[in-house]
Scaffold this active site. Structure first.
Site, PDB file in Angstrom:
ATOM      1  N   SER B   9       0.814  -1.217   0.000  1.00 29.95           N
ATOM      2  CA  SER B   9       0.000   0.000   0.000  1.00 29.95           C
ATOM      3  C   SER B   9       0.845   1.263   0.000  1.00 29.95           C
ATOM      4  O   SER B   9       0.318   2.366  -0.176  1.00 29.95           O
ATOM      5  CB  SER B   9      -0.933   0.006   1.211  1.00 29.95           C
ATOM      6  OG  SER B   9      -0.180   0.106   2.394  1.00 29.95           O
ATOM      7  N   GLY B  10       2.146   1.116   0.176  1.00 31.02           N
ATOM      8  CA  GLY B  10       3.020   2.284   0.121  1.00 31.02           C
ATOM      9  C   GLY B  10       3.278   2.723  -1.311  1.00 31.02           C
ATOM     10  O   GLY B  10       2.800   2.102  -2.268  1.00 31.02           O
ATOM     11  N   TYR B  11       4.030   3.784  -1.453  1.00 29.55           N
ATOM     12  CA  TYR B  11       4.248   4.321  -2.793  1.00 29.55           C
ATOM     13  C   TYR B  11       5.171   3.433  -3.621  1.00 29.55           C
ATOM     14  O   TYR B  11       4.956   3.235  -4.814  1.00 29.55           O
ATOM     15  CB  TYR B  11       4.789   5.745  -2.721  1.00 29.55           C
ATOM     16  CG  TYR B  11       3.769   6.754  -2.248  1.00 29.55           C
ATOM     17  CD1 TYR B  11       2.413   6.593  -2.535  1.00 29.55           C
ATOM     18  CD2 TYR B  11       4.134   7.880  -1.533  1.00 29.55           C
ATOM     19  CE1 TYR B  11       1.468   7.515  -2.121  1.00 29.55           C
ATOM     20  CE2 TYR B  11       3.191   8.811  -1.112  1.00 29.55           C
ATOM     21  CZ  TYR B  11       1.866   8.626  -1.406  1.00 29.55           C
ATOM     22  OH  TYR B  11       0.936   9.547  -1.000  1.00 29.55           O
ATOM     23  N   CYS B 146      16.971   5.842  -3.376  1.00 34.65           N
ATOM     24  CA  CYS B 146      16.684   6.694  -4.539  1.00 34.65           C
ATOM     25  C   CYS B 146      17.765   7.739  -4.788  1.00 34.65           C
ATOM     26  O   CYS B 146      18.369   7.780  -5.858  1.00 34.65           O
ATOM     27  CB  CYS B 146      15.310   7.338  -4.410  1.00 34.65           C
ATOM     28  SG  CYS B 146      15.070   8.332  -2.924  1.00 34.65           S
ATOM     29  N   ASN B 307      12.203   8.868  -8.548  1.00 37.10           N
ATOM     30  CA  ASN B 307      12.620   8.200  -7.308  1.00 37.10           C
ATOM     31  C   ASN B 307      11.876   6.896  -7.057  1.00 37.10           C
ATOM     32  O   ASN B 307      12.407   5.995  -6.411  1.00 37.10           O
ATOM     33  CB  ASN B 307      12.432   9.140  -6.108  1.00 37.10           C
ATOM     34  CG  ASN B 307      11.011   9.639  -5.974  1.00 37.10           C
ATOM     35  OD1 ASN B 307      10.453  10.165  -6.942  1.00 37.10           O
ATOM     36  ND2 ASN B 307      10.410   9.481  -4.814  1.00 37.10           N
TER      37      ASN B 307
END
EC number: 1.2.1.38
Lengths: 340, 340, 340, 340
Positions: B9-11, B146, B307
Site C-alpha cells: 500500500s506504500g508508494y 533513490c 525516485n
C-alpha cells in the site's frame, strides 16, 4: 518627494509601483512604458486595480521629478543615463549597468556596452548591509542583482573575517519572475512548470557582483525551480577549521545584529530549519541560516529573498530611505504570509 | 514466475504493482497490507482502477511464490527476513536493511537495528550499472536508495577513474513522494507546497551507500522541492586538472555506452541542457549531464531519476530481469511524457 | 484596544496575528494555543520571525482584554462561549457556531451541537457589505465562512433585485489552507498536489449561510484545486430575460460602488477577464466579474477572495473596525502581489 | 503499416510519436516540422531521447505511407487536405476542420475557412464509444476535441435516454498544454502558474461538437487551472425527476460496460470520489463519476481525461486500431501513475 519609475510595465517596475503607492514620503508621478502608454497601470499589473488611477506615460513624455528609478533591461540604463539623470537629482538604477566597477569583471561577465566612466564613478553600491554610510546622502545608487544580493549577504561576513578558503560554491535556485516579463520557449508554462532546470551550471554573470563585493573566488550554478517569486542561494564554503557552529553564528550575529531586514534562522525543527523563499514573498527580508558539518570544515550557508523585493524594488526603496534620511524601513513593513 | 509484494500500500509498493501488472514474465500473486487487508488494490492506488481485481492480503496470510519484493520501511525487512525468505526462493529488498556491508558506515548512518550477518552476506547490491555480472542468477538483491542511486550513477565513473580529488559534494533535490505515504506536519500541503526546504544540510544517511559504492568521501545536502516524483542530484567535483570537458564525456560514454537505462544528456539548448526529473516520471531512465568550468577544475555532474522507478521499483524489476535471465528491459518500456 | 486571539496556532489564527501586529488601534495581548503553549509565535507561524516576541498562552491562562477573536474549530466556540465572553466586552467569532439563525438550516447543515439561543441572538452577521449599519457598535460578531462569503457577495445583488429564477448554482474552488492545519491523508502533498478533487458535489454546509443571506435556493459543488490560499466561486444564475450585460453591471455597481474591498473586474483582455484568486493573496479584496450569455438568460458571476483574509481574518478585522468606529480599512491596506 | 505525423513538433504531434513508437502494428516513417526540419525528434520532445533516431522532415519532403495523422492547427488541415490525402489511403485528422457536419454550428463556432464538402462527407467522427461500428474500416477519421470528448462521454448516455431537461451546463477545467506549444503572454509561467483563469465564460467552440454529438443545448465555461496535462468537465444537468442515483448509474453502466477506456468511478472515500485528471496523465482512460442531489433533480456528472491522449493522440490511435481491425487497445496500455 516626487518619484518616476522608468520601465514600469516590467515585473521589477510593477513591484516598485506597489511599494511606492504605500510609501508616505513618495508621490508616484510618472510610470513609463512605451508598450502600455496611455493605458491604466492595472493593464500591466492587475493587483493595482482600484488602488491608483495613474496611467503609463511614454518615455518621451516624462517630466521632472525628485527621484528616477530605472527598472530597465541591462544596457538600456547606461544608454540614456544623461536623459534620465537630467530629469531628477536622484537616480536609482536597478539594472546591472552601474554595478560593476572592476573593469576585468565587467569585461568578462558583461561584454558589450561599457558605461560612461564618469557616471559609473557616481553610482554607489545599493547594498545597505555593506555600505550604509556610503549610501547616506547618496544621489546615484546602483541596486544589486537578485541572486547576487542573496549570495553577498550569505558570504560577506565569512569573507570579511578571512574564513573562506579555496573557492566558495554558490548554488542558486530561482523562480520564473527573475527572467522578466517577455514570454519565450523556456517560460512557456508546459515547459517551465515543475522544472529543476539547470540552464547555467557555470559562469553566471551575477558572479561578478559577488566577487566584487566579497573579494573571494566563487563558482556559481543556477537552477530554475517551480516558483514565481523567490531566490534561495546555498553557499558551500570550506572553513580553515578550528571553528564550531556556535563560532560561526557569532560572526553572523555580529554582522547583522542591527539590520532591520536580515533575519538569522536558527530553528531546530526540520520544517523551518533553513530559510524558505516562499515565506518571504512580498517582503524585504533576507533570511539566513547555516550548518557546519561535524568535521568542522564544510559550512553550508543558505540565504533566501523575494527576488523582486529584497532582490530589486524593496532594496531600492531601502537604499533611497537611507539616502534621503528617512526611517530605513519606511514603506517596507509587509510581514509575509503563512501558509502560502 | 509468481510474485509477492510485501508492503503493497506504500508508494514504492504501488509502483511495483503497476510495473508487475505489465510484466509478461511475472504474475502478481499477493500484495500485502495490513491496513487495507481485504480491500481492492485501487483503494490505495486509484490508478489501478479497472486494471486488476486483486485485493490486499494481510501479512499473515501470504502463501508461497517465486519472488518476494519487500517494500517495507527500513528496519522492517531485516526483522522478519526469515519469514519472507521462507516464502520464496528469491527476495528483492527495497528497504535499506541489506544495503550497507561496511559496519562503520552502517553504525554511523543507520544506528539502531543490525541485520543478521548471514542474511546480509547473501544480498547483492541492486545497481545493475555497477555489478551486472554479480546480479546474474542472484537470489537475494538489495536495491539501492533513490538519491543514493542517482548520486552513485553520477559519481562512479569519475571515482573509478581516480578523478575525484578532495570531497565530492552531492546536492540532492527531492519530490514529496520520497518521504512515503504517512502524512505529517511537513507533508501537509499548505506547508509542503512550493518549498525549497533544506531539512538536511549534512549527514543524510544515503551518504553511506554513495561512499560504499564509489569509495570517495562526500558531503550531501538534501532539499525538498515542489514535485511529487523526481530526484535530481547535482554533484560538484574538483578534478585534478588537465582534463577537457570532452575527456570527461569520454569517461561517461565508456561507462554507460551499453546501458539501456542511462542516457547522457548533452544538449546545447539551455532549455534541456541538463537532466530534468519531470521528464522521467514513470520511466526507469537515469539521465546524466555535466559541465566543466573553463578553468578545468570544477566539474558539475547532474543526474535525474524518478525516485519511485529507477530509484526503487523499476530498478528492482531491472535487477530481477537480470537475475532471472530475461531481457533486462522487460516491463520497463514506458518512454515518459512531454510536456508534463 | 487590547486583543486576544483564541486558537492562535491555526491558519486563521495566524492570519489574525499577522493583521493585528500591523493594526494601529489594537495591541495583541494574548495568543492562545495549548499545543504550542510557552513557545514563541514563530514556532507555528514562521513568517512572524523577528516581528514579535510574544509567546503562546495556554487557554487556561488567558486574562482580560478588550476584544476576543475566536479562531477555533466549529463547535468549540459555542462550547465555551461563556468563558470567552467573560474575558472581553467584544467577541468576534470566526467559527460557524453563531452564524446560522434559521433553525431548519442549522439542523440540516450543522447537525450536532446547538448554540445557546441567547448567545446566538447577540451575534450579528459579519458581512459588512450587507449589514454595515447593524455592525456599527456591535459587540458580538459572527464572521462569515470563506466560500459562503464569496458566494454571498457574488449573488446578493441579484437576489436582492429578485433576478434569480430557479436555483442558483455555486461552483466553488478552494485552496488547501481552507481545510486547516491538521494533516490527513487528503492533505498529504503527494495526494493533494495538482488535484481537481471534487470531494463534495452536493450538500456543502456553506450552503446554509448563502441561503440565509440571499434568500434563494442554491446547489453547491466544491472542488479542491492546486493552491494554498484562495477561493473562487463561479455562480450560474438563470435570469428572467430582458436584461443586457450592461444592466447587470449597473446592479453590481449600485451595490458595491462605495465598498472599499469589493472590486468589479471588467477587463476585455482574456488574461484578466475574471477574478483571479492568486492576485488577492494577503489582501482583503473580493473581486467580482460577470458574463451574460448572448441569449440573455445564463449569467455567470465569478468572485474571488483570499480565504484566510476576506474569507476570515481580514473580514473579522473589517467588522471590528466598523463596530469600533475606526476607519474601515485600518490594518487592511496590503495591495497584493503581481506576479505571484 | 507505415505512419506519418504531420505537425510533429507540437504537443499532440509529440504525443502521437510517443504512442506510435510503442505500437506494434505501426512504423513511424515521417514526422514533419518545418521549424525543426533536419533536427532529431528529441530537439522538440526531450522525452524521446535515446528512443528513436528519426529526424523531422519538412512538409515538402514527405513521401508516401499507409496512414497520415494531421496534428496541425485548425484551418491548416482542410487547406492542404488534397496533398495529405494523396500521400496515404488513410487520414486521421486531429484538427477541428472535419469534425462539424452541421453548417449552422460550424458557421457560429468556427467562422472563417470552410472545409470542402466532399472531403467533409468522407470523415467519420472519431468517438469510438459513440460510433464504433462506423469506424470499422474507416479511411478518414476526424478525432474529437479534448474538452468536447470528455463532455460528450459525460453527457451522451443521459442525452440518448432523453433525460436532459433544459440546457446542460458544462464547466470545463483545463491544463496549459491544451493551448499548444506557442508561447504567449497568457502562457508565460509567472502569469499562468497557479491560475483559476476563466478566459471563456461563454461561447467556447467545443460547444459545437457537444451539441452535434449529444443533440442537447449546452452552456459551457472554461477555466484554465494549474496543470500541464488534464481536462476535467463538470456537467450540471436537471433531470426530469423520479430517478435515483442508482438508476442513473445503471444508465452509465449500460452505456460503457464494454468500453476498454471508460472507467466508472464510484468510490465512497472523499479522496477519490470523483475523476481526477492527474491520475490519467499518459493514459487513454476517460474516468466518469456522478452525484445526484437528494432532491433528485440536480445531477453532477464529472469526466476526466488526459487532453493529449484520450483528448487527442490516444483517441486517434484507438480509432485507427478499430478502423484497421486491430485489438482496440493496441499501443494504449499505459496504466497511469500514483502518486503523481
Amino acid at each position: 518627494m516626487r518619484a518616476t519609475v522608468v520601465g514600469g510595465s516590467g515585473y521589477i517596475g510593477g513591484e516598485l509601483v506597489r511599494l511606492l503607492l504605500g510609501h508616505p514620503e513618495l508621490d508616484l508621478t510618472y510610470v513609463t512604458s512605451n508598450k502600455y502608454a496611455g493605458r491604466p497601470l492595472r493593464a500591466a499589473h492587475p493587483n493595482l486595480r482600484g488602488r491608483t488611477n495613474l496611467s503609463f506615460t511614454p518615455d518621451t513624455e516624462v517630466g521632472e521629478s525628485d527621484v528616477v528609478f530605472l527598472a530597465v533591461p541591462h544596457g538600456a540604463a547606461m544608454k540614456e543615463i544623461d536623459r534620465w539623470a537630467a530629469l531628477a537629482p536622484r537616480v536609482v538604477d536597478l539594472s546591472a549597468d552601474h554595478r560593476i566597477h572592476d573593469t576585468g569583471l565587467r569585461e568578462r561577465y558583461y561584454p558589450g556596452g561599457v558605461p560612461d566612466p564618469e557616471w559609473l564613478a557616481k553610482f554607489r553600491a545599493g547594498i545597505p548591509e555593506l555600505n550604509r554610510e556610503d549610501l547616506c546622502g547618496a544621489t546615484h545608487i546602483a541596486v544589486a542583482g537578485c541572486m547576487a544580493n542573496a549570495a553577498i549577504l550569505a558570504l560577506h561576513p565569512l569573507a570579511a573575517a578571512g574564513l573562506v578558503t579555496g573557492t566558495a560554491l554558490v548554488d542558486a535556485r530561482t523562480g520564473s519572475s527573475g527572467a522578466g516579463r517577455v514570454p519565450d520557449e523556456g517560460s512557456h508554462h508546459p515547459e517551465r512548470s515543475g522544472v529543476l532546470r539547470m540552464a547555467k551550471p557555470h559562469g553566471h554573470r551575477h558572479m561578478a557582483e559577488i566577487i566584487q563585493a566579497c573579494g573571494v573566488p566563487v563558482y556559481m550554478s543556477v537552477t530554475a525551480v517551480e516558483a514565481v517569486r523567490g531566490v534561495q542561494v546555498v553557499c558551500h564554503v570550506m572553513l580553515p577549521g578550528q571553528l564550531t557552529e556556535r563560532d560561526v553564528w557569532a560572526i553572523y550575529r555580529d554582522a547583522y545584529r542591527h539590520e532591520p531586514f536580515v533575519r538569522l534562522v536558527r530553528e531546530r525543527s526540520a520544517l523551518h530549519r533553513m530559510p524558505e523563499p516562499k515565506l518571504l514573498s512580498g517582503t524585504n527580508f533576507c533570511d539566513i541560516g547555516l550548518s557546519l558539518d561535524e568535521g568542522g570544515e564544510h559550512l553550508v550557508v543558505v540565504a533566501a529573498i523575494d527576488n523582486l523585493v529584497k532582490g530589486g524594488a524593496g532594496n531600492a526603496v531601502q537604499c533611497l530611505n537611507i539616502a534621503a534620511g528617512w526611517d530605513e524601513t519606511t514603506g517596507l513593513d509587509f510581514i509575509g504570509l503563512h501558509p502560502v
